[in-house]
Design an enzyme around this catalytic site. Structure first.
Site, PDB file in Angstrom:
ATOM      1  CG  HIS A   9     -27.975 -36.154  27.261  1.00  0.00           C
ATOM      2  ND1 HIS A   9     -28.269 -35.379  26.151  1.00  0.00           N
ATOM      3  CD2 HIS A   9     -26.775 -35.723  27.707  1.00  0.00           C
ATOM      4  CE1 HIS A   9     -27.295 -34.517  25.936  1.00  0.00           C
ATOM      5  NE2 HIS A   9     -26.370 -34.707  26.867  1.00  0.00           N
ATOM      6  CD  GLU A  87     -20.879 -33.122  29.439  1.00  0.00           C
ATOM      7  OE1 GLU A  87     -20.002 -33.729  30.076  1.00  0.00           O
ATOM      8  OE2 GLU A  87     -21.189 -33.411  28.268  1.00  0.00           O
TER       9      GLU A  87
END
Length: 197
Positions: A9, A87
């Site tokens: 990202h 994550e």
């Protein structure tokens, strides 16, 4: 065979401040949006307009927005948000600086942080999630290119698995918006290209 591209990202304010994000849902900043556009433009330049493509992301907003920006450039919808691609959860370290994490719990991916997901747990979740994404994509023929927007620690674990712990090197930090390319065939993952930047 499926061509798998994992994209980290774009940048967030916590990335810029070198704070641990983990499962904390932090939005992109303007630099991150620019990095997402750059990643989308790079993909558009490499892929034919008619290439079958499945675009997915983690369900955390920094990955989801990155995928939305890439999708707008490629004129492709985001087909799914996968919690398995989140994550690594960093437990008590979320929100602290990288230096504070090292001071309190040790350096590197093997630091023992209370409440944190282990590398083994992260790897198992990542590979299971990617297998689910590939299975969802396999209904299409020919097999599409799968672009999955995810997170640094998760992508590092996938790289380590695919290269028998040879990559990434200690200290390599995957750049926001960077792309790692793999082939996936019959459950076997192979690295095609690596870029830390």
């Amino acid at each position: 065979m499926t061509h798998l591209i994992l994209i980290r990202h774009g940048e967030t304010d916590w990335n810029r401040a070198r704070r641990i994000q983990g499962a904390t849902d932090i939005p992109l900043n303007e630099t991150g949006r620019t990095q997402a556009r750059d990643a989308g433009l790079a993909l558009r330049d490499r892929l034919d307009a008619d290439t079958p493509l499945l675009l997915v992301s983690s369900d955390l907003q920094r990955a989801a927005e990155t995928a939305d920006i890439i999708g707008a450039i490629l004129e492709r919808p985001v087909a799914g948000r996968y919690p398995e691609l989140r994550e690594r959860s960093y437990g008590e370290a979320e929100g602290v600086s990288i230096d504070e994490l090292a001071e309190r719990w040790g350096r590197g991916p093997d630091a023992r942080v209370p409440g944190a997901e282990t590398r083994e747990q992260l790897r198992e979740r990542a590979l299971s999630g990617l297998a689910r994404v590939i299975a969802d994509a396999s209904a299409d023929e020919p097999p599409p290119v799968v672009v999955a927007v995810a997170h640094g620690a998760l992508i590092r674990e996938v790289l380590a698995f695919a290269t028998d712990e040879q990559l990434p090197a200690d200290g390599d930090r995957l750049g926001n918006g960077s792309a790692q390319e793999f082939s996936w065939q019959d459950g076997v993952l192979r690295l095609l290209s690596y870029s830390a930047a």
